[in-house]
Design an enzyme around this catalytic site. Structure first.
Site, PDB file in Angstrom:
ATOM      1  N   HIS A 107      42.685  42.786  40.561  1.00 54.86           N
ATOM      2  CA  HIS A 107      43.684  43.381  41.043  1.00 54.86           C
ATOM      3  C   HIS A 107      44.766  43.024  39.776  1.00 54.86           C
ATOM      4  O   HIS A 107      44.240  42.807  38.182  1.00 54.86           O
ATOM      5  CB  HIS A 107      44.820  41.215  41.366  1.00 54.86           C
ATOM      6  CG  HIS A 107      46.351  40.345  41.601  1.00 54.86           C
ATOM      7  ND1 HIS A 107      46.851  40.974  40.281  1.00 54.86           N
ATOM      8  CD2 HIS A 107      47.034  40.689  42.668  1.00 54.86           C
ATOM      9  CE1 HIS A 107      48.114  41.134  40.843  1.00 54.86           C
ATOM     10  NE2 HIS A 107      48.226  40.557  42.764  1.00 54.86           N
ATOM     11  N   ASP A 131      38.643  35.393  38.248  1.00 58.96           N
ATOM     12  CA  ASP A 131      39.775  35.334  38.248  1.00 58.96           C
ATOM     13  C   ASP A 131      39.845  34.401  39.789  1.00 58.96           C
ATOM     14  O   ASP A 131      39.196  35.563  40.612  1.00 58.96           O
ATOM     15  CB  ASP A 131      40.870  36.596  38.691  1.00 58.96           C
ATOM     16  CG  ASP A 131      41.969  36.421  39.464  1.00 58.96           C
ATOM     17  OD1 ASP A 131      42.051  35.578  40.031  1.00 58.96           O
ATOM     18  OD2 ASP A 131      42.575  37.216  39.804  1.00 58.96           O
ATOM     19  N   GLN A 142      42.617  34.078  45.012  1.00 60.81           N
ATOM     20  CA  GLN A 142      42.053  33.666  46.484  1.00 60.81           C
ATOM     21  C   GLN A 142      40.987  33.043  46.298  1.00 60.81           C
ATOM     22  O   GLN A 142      40.440  32.861  47.523  1.00 60.81           O
ATOM     23  CB  GLN A 142      41.350  35.881  46.878  1.00 60.81           C
ATOM     24  CG  GLN A 142      42.424  36.271  46.549  1.00 60.81           C
ATOM     25  CD  GLN A 142      43.922  35.698  47.633  1.00 60.81           C
ATOM     26  OE1 GLN A 142      44.109  35.321  48.090  1.00 60.81           O
ATOM     27  NE2 GLN A 142      44.610  37.099  46.856  1.00 60.81           N
ATOM     28  N   LYS A 181      49.433  29.515  45.983  1.00 65.85           N
ATOM     29  CA  LYS A 181      48.328  30.018  47.410  1.00 65.85           C
ATOM     30  C   LYS A 181      48.210  28.949  47.713  1.00 65.85           C
ATOM     31  O   LYS A 181      46.588  29.149  48.933  1.00 65.85           O
ATOM     32  CB  LYS A 181      47.376  30.905  46.563  1.00 65.85           C
ATOM     33  CG  LYS A 181      48.489  32.425  45.994  1.00 65.85           C
ATOM     34  CD  LYS A 181      46.676  33.550  45.890  1.00 65.85           C
ATOM     35  CE  LYS A 181      47.794  34.204  44.752  1.00 65.85           C
ATOM     36  NZ  LYS A 181      48.778  35.875  45.197  1.00 65.85           N
ATOM     37  N   CYS A 188      48.717  44.983  44.920  1.00 67.38           N
ATOM     38  CA  CYS A 188      48.856  45.341  43.233  1.00 67.38           C
ATOM     39  C   CYS A 188      47.937  45.332  42.633  1.00 67.38           C
ATOM     40  O   CYS A 188      46.779  44.353  42.141  1.00 67.38           O
ATOM     41  CB  CYS A 188      49.148  43.285  42.617  1.00 67.38           C
ATOM     42  SG  CYS A 188      50.667  42.884  43.423  1.00 67.38           S
TER      43      CYS A 188
END
Ligand code: 7TS
Length: 406
Positions: A121, A198, A201, A224, A363
């Site tokens: 991202h 990261d 998600q 999220k 993104c």
């Protein structure tokens, strides 16, 4: 998992959009919020709202306790060794920037390399570009295969001793690929590199344990994962955080301030300058309780089932092609192109039927370019989505294809 009961917890899911019941398929961008989160935050504002970490009075003490208690719950949710390893930030983006500006500025030198992957991202690319430009360092990208897997066969040769940091997503927000982070961490550590994961998600959708893989930093966003906006998390190993200079200067992050200099507060507050987003932190604590109550394993299994079903339903539409790995090797996002129709037109027509999806580059422009695309449509799933919603998506897409397809 009782999806009907879960859906009743989310007021937004009973809304009507353009005279149709809402089908919300954009949780990878931001999820809807359940009542316990909304109520926890409203309770603070109504019943004990006062600034934290400073008041010697009941409201402030209660707010401080609730905020710090949320930190404990986040720490145990990702199995951190201690609360001092949990720094509240605004979101994943700020968490990654924090590491780039503090650890990065202190540790990256001219000629050093930072290893990213082709599926990152923008928020796990641009902070490293800024750092590399400032320091004269170099960015290197681990390539992906055409079907959306990392080229793990190239990792050893790229980890050449010059690499000081590896920053990798645990799950791609476009391809859905779940990356072999354990293997990456082992190899990176073997080559003397620090690893930032990261997990924007991942943490909302599957069990995540920071001690396995034994990553050094891990970032995610509250919004999220059923929590509010404005609150995110940087997990960092205590020794690393301890050695890092502060990020933003101001109140709360100091121990003692002189005219010319200052000393820093203990972890994690050294990295939390100014009045923190404590109501949002308390909301995130409620979100963690909500998700834990359902069980991350059950949520992951539910999303796996929906994703497999969606891939099955969508892939039979003539001219529709899903990008990324097969269903059993991905999380709950399905991005696709469809008969040369512009993704924005598809998203608009779906919206007219009450179906919310994301269209664009999500993104991840370099990733789309690598795949020879400028944009895709993406449906993403969460604990509250159903097979009937996938049916509505497939049926509506069929009509879109008939109307706009070439
Ligand atoms: N990393 C990944 C893998 C993401 O998917 C996102 C947001 C971020 C970082 C940044 O998170 P933020 O909370 O700081 O914005 N992804 C998306 C998306 O897929 N659609 O909208 C935002």
């Amino acid at each position: 998992m009782d999806t009907a009961r879960i859906r009743a917890d989310f007021p937004a899911l009973s809304c009507t959009v353009h005279s149709h019941p809402l089908v919300f398929l954009d949780s990878a961008a931001s999820s809807q919020k359940p009542l316990p989160v909304l109520e926890a935050m409203e309770r603070v504002y109504r019943e004990y709202y006062a600034n934290v970490h400073r008041g010697i009075y009941a409201f402030s003490e209660e707010a401080t306790l609730a905020y710090e208690n949320a930190r404990d719950r986040v720490a145990s949710f990702i199995n951190a060794r201690g609360r001092e390893e949990i720094v509240f930030t605004r979101n994943t983006t700020e968490a990654i920037n924090l590491v780039a500006y503090t650890w990065g500025r202190a540790n990256i030198r001219p000629g050093d390399r930072i290893l990213l992957t082709e599926m990152e991202h923008h928020s796990n690319i641009v902070p490293w570009q800024l750092l590399a430009q400032e320091k004269g360092a170099q960015l290197v990208y681990l390539p992906i295969t055409d079907d959306g897997f990392l080229r793990m066969d190239l990792l050893d040769s790229l980890l050449d001793g010059q690499v000081k940091l590896v920053a990798v997503t645990m799950m791609s927000n476009v391809l859905g690929t779940i990356n072999p982070v354990r293997e990456i961490v082992q190899k990176a550590h073997g080559a003397g590199a620090v690893v930032l994961v990261d997990a924007a998600q991942a943490v909302p959708h599957m069990p995540v344990d920071v001690q396995d893989p034994d990553c050094d930093f891990l970032a995610f966003s509250g919004h999220k994962m059923c929590g509010p906006t404005g609150i995110g998390v940087l997990y960092g190993k205590e020794a690393l955080l301890e050695a890092m200079p502060p990020f933003l200067g101001g109140g709360d992050m100091i121990r003692k301030v002189e005219w010319e200099s200052a000393t820093w507060n203990r972890l994690p507050w050294k990295f939390e300058a100014g009045t923190p987003a404590f109501v949002e932190g308390i909301g995130l604590g409620a979100a963690v309780d909500y998700l834990s109550g359902i069980g991350m394993e059950a949520i992951a299994a539910h999303e796996r089932g929906l994703t497999a079903y969606a891939m099955e339903r969508l892939s039979v539409l003539p001219g529709l092609s899903v990008i990324g790995p097969p269903a059993h090797q991905r999380g709950g996002v399905v991005a696709f192109t469809f008969r040369g129709i512009h993704p924005h037109d598809i998203a608009h027509m779906l919206d007219m039927e009450g179906i919310a999806v994301r269209a664009g580059h999500h993104c991840a422009q370099p990733l789309h370019r690598r795949l020879g695309l400028t944009a895709t449509v993406r449906a993403s799933f969460y604990l509250y989505n159903t097979a009937e919603e996938v049916d509505r998506l497939a049926q509506t897409l069929e009509r879109v294809g008939e109307t706009l397809g070439r």
